[in-house]
Scaffold this motif. Structure first.
Motif, mmCIF file in Angstrom:
data_model
loop_
_atom_site.group_PDB
_atom_site.id
_atom_site.type_symbol
_atom_site.label_atom_id
_atom_site.label_comp_id
_atom_site.label_asym_id
_atom_site.label_seq_id
_atom_site.Cartn_x
_atom_site.Cartn_y
_atom_site.Cartn_z
ATOM 1 N N PHE A 40 -3.700 33.728 15.980
ATOM 2 C CA PHE A 40 -2.481 34.512 16.053
ATOM 3 C C PHE A 40 -2.129 35.106 14.708
ATOM 4 O O PHE A 40 -1.345 34.554 13.955
ATOM 5 N N LYS A 41 -2.775 36.204 14.414
ATOM 6 C CA LYS A 41 -2.446 37.011 13.247
ATOM 7 C C LYS A 41 -2.354 38.456 13.711
ATOM 8 O O LYS A 41 -3.151 38.911 14.510
ATOM 9 N N CYS A 42 -1.404 39.156 13.206
ATOM 10 C CA CYS A 42 -1.169 40.536 13.655
ATOM 11 C C CYS A 42 -1.136 41.444 12.431
ATOM 12 O O CYS A 42 -0.213 41.360 11.619
ATOM 13 N N ASN A 43 -2.175 42.277 12.278
ATOM 14 C CA ASN A 43 -2.271 43.222 11.156
ATOM 15 C C ASN A 43 -2.226 42.505 9.801
ATOM 16 O O ASN A 43 -1.603 42.973 8.834
ATOM 17 N N GLY A 44 -2.862 41.349 9.733
ATOM 18 C CA GLY A 44 -2.968 40.640 8.468
ATOM 19 C C GLY A 44 -1.764 39.803 8.115
ATOM 20 O O GLY A 44 -1.736 39.170 7.067
ATOM 21 N N HIS B 212 11.604 39.105 31.522
ATOM 22 C CA HIS B 212 12.629 39.992 30.962
ATOM 23 C C HIS B 212 12.355 40.472 29.545
ATOM 24 O O HIS B 212 13.096 41.311 29.035
ATOM 25 N N ALA B 213 11.329 39.969 28.860
ATOM 26 C CA ALA B 213 11.080 40.376 27.480
ATOM 27 C C ALA B 213 10.608 41.814 27.424
ATOM 28 O O ALA B 213 9.902 42.307 28.313
ATOM 29 N N SER B 214 10.994 42.520 26.371
ATOM 30 C CA SER B 214 10.559 43.888 26.172
ATOM 31 C C SER B 214 9.109 43.923 25.707
ATOM 32 O O SER B 214 8.524 42.907 25.331
ATOM 33 N N PHE B 215 8.508 45.120 25.712
ATOM 34 C CA PHE B 215 7.118 45.291 25.310
ATOM 35 C C PHE B 215 7.054 45.579 23.815
ATOM 36 O O PHE B 215 7.737 46.477 23.312
ATOM 37 N N ASP B 216 6.193 44.818 23.122
ATOM 38 C CA ASP B 216 5.995 45.002 21.693
ATOM 39 C C ASP B 216 4.530 44.722 21.380
ATOM 40 O O ASP B 216 3.934 43.791 21.926
ATOM 41 N N TYR B 217 3.975 45.533 20.498
ATOM 42 C CA TYR B 217 2.557 45.409 20.166
ATOM 43 C C TYR B 217 2.232 44.043 19.577
ATOM 44 O O TYR B 217 1.132 43.515 19.784
ATOM 45 N N CYS B 218 3.163 43.449 18.843
ATOM 46 C CA CYS B 218 2.923 42.151 18.205
ATOM 47 C C CYS B 218 2.847 41.011 19.209
ATOM 48 O O CYS B 218 2.493 39.887 18.833
ATOM 49 N N GLN B 219 3.166 41.257 20.460
ATOM 50 C CA GLN B 219 3.087 40.204 21.471
ATOM 51 C C GLN B 219 1.671 40.000 22.004
ATOM 52 O O GLN B 219 1.412 39.016 22.703
ATOM 53 N N LEU B 220 0.751 40.903 21.688
ATOM 54 C CA LEU B 220 -0.577 40.843 22.286
ATOM 55 C C LEU B 220 -1.340 39.569 21.950
ATOM 56 O O LEU B 220 -1.940 38.955 22.849
ATOM 57 N N PRO B 221 -1.389 39.097 20.701
ATOM 58 C CA PRO B 221 -2.095 37.830 20.460
ATOM 59 C C PRO B 221 -1.518 36.670 21.261
ATOM 60 O O PRO B 221 -2.280 35.856 21.814
ATOM 61 N N PRO C 43 7.197 61.522 26.842
ATOM 62 C CA PRO C 43 7.618 61.074 25.500
ATOM 63 C C PRO C 43 8.686 61.974 24.918
ATOM 64 O O PRO C 43 8.586 63.193 24.958
ATOM 65 N N SER C 44 9.729 61.370 24.377
ATOM 66 C CA SER C 44 10.767 62.119 23.680
ATOM 67 C C SER C 44 10.383 62.273 22.221
ATOM 68 O O SER C 44 9.364 61.778 21.755
ATOM 69 N N ILE C 45 11.236 62.925 21.480
ATOM 70 C CA ILE C 45 10.905 63.251 20.100
ATOM 71 C C ILE C 45 10.984 62.024 19.217
ATOM 72 O O ILE C 45 10.145 61.785 18.360
ATOM 73 N N ASP C 46 11.993 61.198 19.432
ATOM 74 C CA ASP C 46 12.258 60.096 18.516
ATOM 75 C C ASP C 46 12.015 58.733 19.133
ATOM 76 O O ASP C 46 12.516 57.735 18.658
ATOM 77 N N ALA C 47 11.277 58.669 20.245
ATOM 78 C CA ALA C 47 11.060 57.395 20.928
ATOM 79 C C ALA C 47 9.576 57.099 21.005
ATOM 80 O O ALA C 47 8.758 57.990 21.175
ATOM 81 N N CYS C 48 9.248 55.840 20.881
ATOM 82 C CA CYS C 48 7.865 55.369 21.009
ATOM 83 C C CYS C 48 7.788 54.484 22.238
ATOM 84 O O CYS C 48 8.671 53.665 22.480
ATOM 85 N N ALA C 49 6.723 54.658 23.041
ATOM 86 C CA ALA C 49 6.627 53.924 24.298
ATOM 87 C C ALA C 49 6.566 52.425 24.055
ATOM 88 O O ALA C 49 7.351 51.660 24.584
ATOM 89 N N VAL C 50 5.608 51.971 23.258
ATOM 90 C CA VAL C 50 5.518 50.565 22.866
ATOM 91 C C VAL C 50 5.561 50.518 21.355
ATOM 92 O O VAL C 50 4.645 51.008 20.697
ATOM 93 N N PRO C 51 6.610 49.969 20.762
ATOM 94 C CA PRO C 51 6.708 49.996 19.301
ATOM 95 C C PRO C 51 5.609 49.172 18.663
ATOM 96 O O PRO C 51 5.273 48.077 19.112
ATOM 97 N N LEU C 52 5.030 49.727 17.622
ATOM 98 C CA LEU C 52 4.015 49.019 16.872
ATOM 99 C C LEU C 52 4.670 48.022 15.938
ATOM 100 O O LEU C 52 5.888 47.949 15.820
ATOM 101 N N LYS C 53 3.839 47.278 15.233
ATOM 102 C CA LYS C 53 4.365 46.248 14.350
ATOM 103 C C LYS C 53 5.104 46.895 13.199
ATOM 104 O O LYS C 53 4.616 47.835 12.564
#
Length: 704
Positions: free
Chosen positions: A24-28, A124-133, A539-549
């Motif tokens: 469980f390490k995410c982007n170092g 109920h948790a939201s989607f986040d890239y850091c949840q993948l590990p 996709p909107s201008i200022d929104a990201c579908a799944v936020p990255l770390k």
């Protein structure tokens, strides 16, 4: 079983902490670094503690360990944010999932509570890239428990059902991350899951009689099949500017053409899923284009019959979220599945077409829809939506008359008019037999199974007593008349899964306060997926579908150091209206890109021409209304003339039927009154003259 590529797992299914720290390490960045920068583990449950709790015979030691583990569960609930939908400064979703997975290795009540906490958080948790590990860790643990522990047992256990439900939510989230193209860097994790998935694919005979588990297993296997094919066997990534040849003649929507496909032979999202997400977006934004989207969705309803049923199940899940808020979307959802069931049944009657198309997968769609109906019936926004999804749009007087059991069915062929709960229950109960299609008995099983869970979840809710009583009466009538053993098993399985001391069929009058996070059905995962896919497809201008770390605070400070100001210099700020406009005048969004500007300009052109066409239509409508008004007045005049002509011929009168008598008669009456007054005046005057001359004398009484 320990090697460089395989995790260290003992016979109790506990993964070693050394493997945990490497995984469980995410982007170092280590996931268990605290805010102060010091490294500390995100869990305090060790392998030794779990083994000691599971195998100790000392009651005092067991109670002490149980008390400690109970505190860990309470801390895990707070870390997962069960009461705040996974939001807050104290929330750490990946760490909470890992700790709950560790606690689920314990036996007894601790295991049950840990699995419930994990299921609620995955819901109920939201989607986040850091949840993948952490997701891959939970997936590996669940698959290990199912393949290496559950298969070895003769009987079905409630823990087994919970593990299947948790696995369904985990792979559902992994599929959403796959659509965003985020699984390319996790090929090693996918390879570790492959051996468990190969064993799980042999479980058809084990779970065939239990569709509530078998549907989750089928979803896990289908999702892993698609992910393995696209991620491991091909180097495909998501690209919004995919090839759109062959679709221009069907749709001219630029958004659809830009976001429909994956490039380089990757996964292709079908039209049905795209339009279901569009319908949900229209409901959320209160857009007037909802009816147009639903018309296009109805045009592509045949895609529900595709053998790759994963997109269809996801489309129903998203459309159900719109149906929880909008009656039109609910009607579209019910009509879509009704036509699907009728088409499958008609194809089954034609054996040749049924063998060619091979609709053996269709039961997955029906069972998914039945579960969705239960969720809408419980969590819809209004009581009208909940009543409609249970009874239907037919406006039945009594719910008891909607179930036609086998001994009271007429000789006519049953017809599926509506895909409501009672409509499907009536249809499936009349079709079920020992040799019936799997779609029939699976759908019937799912209805009865979910009715039991719905009755349990509505306990203690006084506002839903009417719905709960209807569900209870329906279940009692089904239990009394249904003799098929598969349907009777559904009731037993649901009651065993609930594992509640209060029987929902006998203690319906007792008040049991519902607990937070005590739901047996998924409540928020559909909304989370619909929200995430809407940001991906539109996709909107200022929104990201799944936020990255997010970057750490130290990295931001190093990249953008603060400039030291000279304390000796004093700055004088001159504020003017021109230099500092009001907050409402400032732009809150960055300058749009080329595609956004082209879309906005095209929308303005379309709106302009639409306004011009509306003006022309309004003028034409005004002219037509004026002509219709003249014709109507002319018809009324002619009709009145005909009436007067007939009256004159019959009564020889030219007066109108509603007129008063002529003025001459009134004058004659007034003249008669004048003549009477003259006569009385004359008589009175003659009597006075007679009195004066002595001709007429008054009596003595009158003189007094």
């Amino acid at each position: 079983m320990s090697s460089n590529k395989q995790p260290v797992i003992n016979k109790f299914g506990v993964i070693s902490s050394s493997y945990y720290e490497k995984l469980f390490k995410c982007n170092g960045q280590n996931l268990y670094k605290s805010r102060s920068g010091k490294s500390k583990p995100s869990y305090s449950v060790t392998r030794e503690c779990i083994l000691k709790f599971n195998h100790t015979e000392n009651l005092r030691e067991k109670e002490r360990l149980k008390e400690q583990l109970t505190k860990n569960i309470l801390r895990c609930k707070r870390r997962l944010g069960l009461r705040t939908l996974g939001s807050g400064k104290h929330v750490n979703i990946p760490g909470g999932w890992i700790e709950a997975t560790y606690l689920a290795q314990c036996k007894g009540d601790i295991q049950e509570e840990a699995l419930n906490v994990l299921y609620d958080s995955l819901d109920h948790a939201s989607f986040d890239y850091c949840q993948l590990p952490a997701l891959f860790f939970v997936a590996e643990s669940v698959l290990y428990r199912l393949c290496c522990d559950a298969f070895q047992k003769t009987y079905l256990y409630s823990v087994e059902m919970k593990l299947a439900k948790i696995g369904y939510l985990v792979f559902l989230r992994l599929f959403v991350f796959f659509l965003h193209g985020h699984l390319g860097g996790f090929k090693a994790h996918l390879l570790r899951l492959q051996q468990y998935l190969n064993v799980l694919s042999l479980s058809e005979e084990t779970y065939y009689k239990y569709p509530n588990i078998f549907s989750n297993v089928a979803f896990i296997l289908k999702t892993s099949e698609i992910i393995y094919e696209r991620v491991l066997l091909s180097e495909s990534t998501f690209s919004p500017n995919g090839n759109t040849e062959g679709y221009e003649n069907v749709y001219s929507d630029m958004e659809f053409q830009r976001h429909l496909r994956f490039n380089q032979g990757g996964y292709e999202v079908n039209h049905l899923l795209w339009h279901c997400v569009a319908a949900w977006s229209c409901v959320q934004n209160n857009s007037p284009k909802l009816n147009n989207v639903l018309e296009h969705l109805n045009f592509h309803k045949t895609q529900l019959q595709n053998k790759c049923w994963l997109d269809s199940a996801l489309a129903l899940l998203v459309l159900a979220e719109a149906a929880k808020l909008n009656m039109v979307c609910l009607k579209a959802l019910m009509d879509l599945v009704r036509d699907f069931i009728l088409s499958i049944m008609s194809a089954q009657n034609q054996e040749e077409s049924y063998k060619v198309n091979d609709f053996s997968w269709a039961w997955n769609i029906v069972y998914t829809y039945v579960t969705i109906l239960a969720e809408i019936c419980l969590y819809a926004a209004t009581s009208d939506l909940r009543k409609t999804v249970f009874i239907g749009f037919c406006g039945c007087k009594s719910s008891q008359k909607n179930i036609s059991l086998k001994d009271t069915v007429s000789e006519d062929e049953p017809v599926l008019r509506e895909a409501s709960v009672l409509g499907l229950l009536k249809y499936f109960s009349s079709k079920i037999s020992e040799n019936c299609n799997q779609l029939i008995w699976t759908g019937y099983y799912g209805l009865v199974y979910n009715l039991v869970r719905m009755s349990w979840e509505l306990r203690g809710d006084e506002e839903q007593n009417g719905l709960r009583n209807t569900i209870w009466q329906t279940l009692q009538k089904t239990k009394d008349h249904e003799k098929d053993e598969r349907i009777r098993i559904a009731v037993k399985i649901a009651q065993a899964e609930l594992n509640d001391p209060t029987d929902p069929f006998t203690s319906y009058g007792t008040k049991v306060p519902p607990n937070v996070g005590d739901e047996t059905l998924s409540k928020y995962i559909g909304w989370r997926i619909a929200n995430t896919l809407s940001k991906l497809f539109f996709p909107s201008i200022d929104a990201c579908a799944v936020p990255l770390k997010k970057l750490s605070i130290k990295q931001v400070q190093r990249k953008y150091p603060k400039k030291k100001e000279d304390p000796m210099k004093k700055r004088v700020l001159h504020f003017t209206v021109r230099e500092h406009p009001s907050k409402s005048e400032l732009s809150m969004f960055p300058y749009p890109d080329l595609f956004t500007r082209v879309d906005e300009q095209l929308a303005r052109i379309v709106d302009h021409h639409w306004q011009e066409e509306l003006k022309i239509r309004q003028k034409e409508d005004a002219i037509c209304e004026a002509e219709e008004r003249k014709d109507k007045e002319l018809k009324e005049k002619n009709h009145f003339k005909e009436i007067m002509k007939k009256r004159e011929e019959k009564l020889h009168k030219q007066t109108k039927p509603y007129e008063l008598p002529p003025r001459t008669e009134v004058i004659s009456l007034e003249s008669k009154e004048r003549n009477v007054r003259k006569v009385t005046d004359y008589r009175f005057s003659t009597k006075i003259v007679q009195l004066q001359t002595g001709i007429l004398k008054l009596p003595p009484s009158a003189i007094q």
